[in-house]
Design a protein around this motif. Structure first.
Motif, mmCIF file in Angstrom:
data_model
loop_
_atom_site.group_PDB
_atom_site.id
_atom_site.type_symbol
_atom_site.label_atom_id
_atom_site.label_comp_id
_atom_site.label_asym_id
_atom_site.label_seq_id
_atom_site.Cartn_x
_atom_site.Cartn_y
_atom_site.Cartn_z
ATOM 1 N N ALA A 1 0.650 -1.213 -0.099
ATOM 2 C CA ALA A 1 0.530 0.244 0.357
ATOM 3 C C ALA A 1 0.895 1.546 0.675
ATOM 4 C CB ALA A 1 -0.920 0.079 1.277
ATOM 5 N N HIS B 1 0.958 3.834 -3.187
ATOM 6 C CA HIS B 1 1.170 5.174 -2.614
ATOM 7 C C HIS B 1 2.231 6.026 -3.321
ATOM 8 C CE1 HIS B 1 -3.726 4.971 -0.757
ATOM 9 N NE2 HIS B 1 -3.172 4.226 0.281
ATOM 10 N N ASP C 1 -0.170 8.900 -5.809
ATOM 11 C CA ASP C 1 -0.980 10.430 -5.271
ATOM 12 C C ASP C 1 -0.339 10.689 -6.156
ATOM 13 O OD1 ASP C 1 -2.027 7.611 -3.934
ATOM 14 O OD2 ASP C 1 -1.493 8.780 -2.165
ATOM 15 N N ARG D 1 -3.437 12.875 -8.213
ATOM 16 C CA ARG D 1 -4.221 14.245 -7.447
ATOM 17 C C ARG D 1 -4.014 15.540 -9.268
ATOM 18 N NH1 ARG D 1 -1.804 13.002 -2.296
ATOM 19 N NH2 ARG D 1 -3.278 12.131 -1.092
ATOM 20 N N GLN E 1 -10.536 12.167 -6.833
ATOM 21 C CA GLN E 1 -9.660 12.167 -6.975
ATOM 22 C C GLN E 1 -9.054 11.012 -5.363
ATOM 23 O OE1 GLN E 1 -7.930 15.867 -7.488
ATOM 24 N NE2 GLN E 1 -7.216 15.714 -9.448
ATOM 25 N N GLU E 2 -9.602 11.596 -4.601
ATOM 26 C CA GLU E 2 -9.557 11.295 -3.249
ATOM 27 C C GLU E 2 -10.614 9.794 -3.088
ATOM 28 O OE1 GLU E 2 -6.839 12.384 -0.821
ATOM 29 O OE2 GLU E 2 -6.873 13.558 -2.185
ATOM 30 N N GLU E 3 -10.581 9.328 -4.105
ATOM 31 C CA GLU E 3 -11.590 8.407 -4.199
ATOM 32 C C GLU E 3 -10.732 7.503 -4.021
ATOM 33 O OE1 GLU E 3 -15.438 5.741 -3.103
ATOM 34 O OE2 GLU E 3 -14.814 7.825 -2.657
ATOM 35 N N TRP E 4 -10.079 7.756 -5.518
ATOM 36 C CA TRP E 4 -9.030 6.802 -5.895
ATOM 37 C C TRP E 4 -8.331 6.018 -5.184
ATOM 38 C CZ3 TRP E 4 -8.047 4.910 -11.481
ATOM 39 C CH2 TRP E 4 -9.146 5.052 -11.840
ATOM 40 N N ILE E 5 -6.983 7.421 -4.452
ATOM 41 C CA ILE E 5 -6.247 7.075 -3.403
ATOM 42 C C ILE E 5 -6.399 6.222 -2.643
ATOM 43 C CG2 ILE E 5 -4.981 8.649 -1.818
ATOM 44 C CD1 ILE E 5 -5.210 10.507 -3.692
ATOM 45 N N SER E 6 -7.762 6.281 -1.355
ATOM 46 C CA SER E 6 -8.463 5.578 -0.705
ATOM 47 C C SER E 6 -8.903 4.261 -1.214
ATOM 48 C CB SER E 6 -9.970 6.644 0.061
ATOM 49 O OG SER E 6 -10.717 6.047 -0.794
ATOM 50 N N ALA E 7 -9.110 4.011 -2.310
ATOM 51 C CA ALA E 7 -9.729 2.991 -2.645
ATOM 52 C C ALA E 7 -8.183 1.485 -2.953
ATOM 53 C CB ALA E 7 -10.010 2.461 -4.406
ATOM 54 N N ASP F 1 -6.203 0.988 -0.421
ATOM 55 C CA ASP F 1 -5.795 -0.590 0.399
ATOM 56 C C ASP F 1 -6.635 -0.665 0.430
ATOM 57 O OD1 ASP F 1 -4.056 2.149 1.933
ATOM 58 O OD2 ASP F 1 -5.772 2.743 2.700
#
Length: 683
Positions: free
Chosen positions: A431, A435, A439, A443, A593-599, A601
């Protein structure tokens, strides 16, 4: 390749004859004749396989892209005929092995399978022998339709919204799961899967396409000359790319029906040339390496333009003795160029692998029979005192097997659990690695746009593959751990059997650690599912497996060809599709974009679980094969014990030398065949 295939067919012919002769040996176990006839029939089918398909090719593409039409042409099953229309005129009509239509056609997977006409057991001449499997059929059970059925009959089984009254009466109310055409006269030793068109209005089509990806050796992506690739097709091509990245499966790119786009454009070039150029450029723009260069290993030379219709027209012109126009049409069809591309794949990649698989499956059938003949011959040569000693030794071996088998399996499962745990350990760093790599890029990217989102997914796939296959990555570690686990198996067997006296030691022919990845028998889907469930429980993975898990078993069972990393292909894509579904509810690019990043994990967890499950399946197959091996050994001991008892009870009533004279040549031929098959297993 042809020489090796010929050698394999010869060995299989001899193997079939040997099994049938062995069934007629005197004083064999009562169940032997029936079992050996079944084995002989299996080897006969293997001979048919060896003489036919050396590659499995899955045809994919948008709906109505011309896959069925192309498949028929590739195997020489496309014919141009003149028919009379309703107004009394004549018109051209193309008749193929499978129906084709400008609207979504194929409602279920359809395959065209080359067979040896003299060995197949059915009349596969002409347009082949049609058989069908229904959703309510027993596992592996096909129902015959017949030879060279009319196009309307084939359509009734293969097409959606077809007139089911053109089927056999007993098939009217049943849902078709799969259609197969066995074909004796083919131009390529290849089995072709015609998969439902991706993007069809029927959502079941897309599910079938994705479930079938694991079965093919390579893919053929088919695009119609009248239209270029679009964003809608990007998702399927990206799925192929993920499979290629993690399994190495090649893709052959085809633009078909170039005869339908032959008008000249503004540059006085046929329109299809612009389609080929645009499609190839589309791949180069959307599938790039980390440095921005096109991934040419995936793209290759790009799209091959072909026209099955022109080749069929050439055949008709040849029949009419119009040789010059026929040569021109055949050359313009470019179909031989496509066939050569497939033949190159067979020669360099899949052919040796298929031959090795057939040889291995045949050897598995012969070895236990040879062991029993070997023991029988040894028993017949013993005097009475030796027989009593043999009987006592076999009884002690049987008791030892019954006593230690449960503990043996329990110990091996604990060792496997530890080996998988060591291979999976690096996932704790994945992870953070993803990231760190993605990440910032996410963004800076407008992921609401499909093409931009696709680029992120491609980068993620490449990053994942590089990480998995790094010197300290899970794929590399599992290769080492699986080899170590096989040594664990050898040492555990030695612990339980090797420290005993000689009566407790397993004969070398019974235990061979190098064979432990080979399934002793073809697994039924229910058995495969059981293996996947047991393996999942072993490593504590509770997430459900799609499609019953049999696809995962198939990949893991072929571990020497497909590393465990293969089964993670598409896991990131599944999470991606969930994001795409939710995207409609998000009104801010930053939130998306934040949804993509959190996904990321969630993706890591999904990939880790699938990897662990696949590794555990591979190890469980090894344990099950050892258990099967020991079960066969137990049967061998019981049979030899019974022979010894008969000899002791009737020492004067048999002419032993006559029996020995019959067993010796059977034993020698069996040993020669097993050794020949073992040699052919080395691709």
């Amino acid at each position: 390749m042809d020489e090796t295939r010929g050698e394999l067919r010869d060995v299989l012919d001899r193997s079939e004859a040997w099994l049938r002769d062995a069934a007629r040996l005197p004083e064999v176990p009562a169940e032997w004749p029936e079992e050996l006839r079944t084995d002989a029939a299996t080897v006969k089918r293997l001979r048919t396989r060896a003489a036919s398909a050396l590659i499995n090719v899955a045809l994919l593409g948008a709906f109505s892209s011309g896959k069925s039409f192309l498949l028929s042409g590739l195997q020489g099953g496309l014919e141009l005929v003149e028919v009379e229309t309703a107004d009394g005129r004549t018109a051209d009509k193309f008749v193929g092995l499978l129906p084709s239509s400008p609207v979504p056609t194929t409602a279920c997977p359809a395959s065209v399978v080359p067979v040896d006409g003299s060995q197949s057991g059915v009349d596969a001449s002409g347009n082949g022998y049609l058989r069908v499997r229904f959703t309510d059929s027993a596992d592996g059970e096909w129902e015959d339709v017949g030879n060279s059925p009319a196009p309307s009959v084939v359509a009734a089984y293969a097409m959606q919204d077809a007139d089911v009254t053109n089927r056999l009466r007993a098939h009217w109310g049943r849902e078709v799961a799969e259609v197969e055409v066995l074909l004796a006269d083919t131009l390529l030793p290849a089995k072709f899967y015609d998969l439902p068109g991706y993007g069809s209005p029927n959502p079941v089509h897309d599910l079938i396409v994705r479930a079938a990806l694991a079965d093919a050796d390579c893919f053929m992506y088919v695009s119609h000359a009248s239209r270029t690739l679009s964003e809608r097709e990007l998702s399927l091509i990206r799925t192929l790319y993920e499979h290629y990245q993690l399994s190495g499966k090649r893709v052959v790119w085809v633009v078909t029906a170039i005869d339908s786009a032959s008008n000249l454009d503004l540059h006085d070039e046929p329109e299809w040339k612009a389609t080929v150029a645009r499609n190839t450029s589309y791949l180069k723009e959307n599938f790039t390496l980390s440095d921005g260069r096109p991934d040419l290993a995936f793209i290759g030379e790009g799209f091959i333009p072909v026209s099955p219709a022109l080749e069929a027209r050439a055949a008709k012109l040849e029949a009419d003795e119009a040789e010059a126009p026929a040569r021109r049409c055949r050359a313009e069809s470019r179909m031989d160029t496509l066939r050569q591309a497939i033949e190159d794949l067979i020669r360099t990649e899949t052919g040796p692998r298929h031959i090795a698989a057939v040889a291995a499956e045949a050897r598995v059938r012969l070895v236990p029979r040879l062991r029993l003949i070997e023991d029988r011959l040894r028993t017949e040569r013993l005097e009475i005192d030796g027989l009593k000693e043999l009987l006592d030794g076999h009884q002690r071996r049987l008791e030892l097997l019954d006593r230690v088998l449960p503990e043996l399996r329990e110990q091996l499962e604990r060792k496997l659990q530890a080996r998988v745990g060591r291979a999976v350990r690096p996932f704790g760093r994945l992870a953070a690695h993803l990231h760190g790599s993605l990440d910032s890029t996410i963004r800076q990217t407008d992921v609401s746009k499909p093409v931009k989102a696709h680029q992120i997914q491609v980068t993620k796939t490449q990053t994942l593959r590089t990480w998995l296959e790094a010197p300290t990555g899970p794929a590399t570690l599992w290769t080492e751990q699986l080899a170590a686990f096989k040594q664990d198996v050898a040492q555990t067997v030695e612990h339980f059997f090797g420290d005993k006296d000689l009566t407790g030691r397993l004969p070398d022919s019974v235990f061979d650690v190098n064979d432990l990845s080979l399934p002793a028998r073809a697994q039924r889907p229910a058995t495969a599912q059981d293996i996947v469930q047991r393996a999942s429980a072993l490593v504590g993975v509770v997430a459900p497996v799609a499609a019953g898990g049999t696809w995962l078993y198939g990949l893991a069972a072929a571990g020497t060809v497909f590393p465990p990393a293969t089964v993670v292909a598409g896991m990131a894509g599944m999470v991606f599709m969930g994001i795409e579904y939710r995207k409609r509810k998000l009104n801010s690019l930053q939130v998306l974009q934040e949804e993509w990043i959190s996904a990321i994990d969630a993706e890591v967890t999904a990939v880790m679980e699938q990897f662990a499950r696949s590794a555990a399946v591979q190890g469980t197959i090894v344990i099950d094969h050892l258990s099967d091996n020991l079960a066969q050994y137990r049967e061998q001991l019981e049979s030899t014990r019974d022979f010894a008892r008969q000899r002791i009870a009737n020492p004067e009533n048999r002419v032993r030398q006559d029996l020995i004279d019959r067993l010796e040549p059977a034993h020698e031929e069996g040993r020669a065949l097993v050794e020949a098959l073992r040699t052919l297993e080395k691709p």
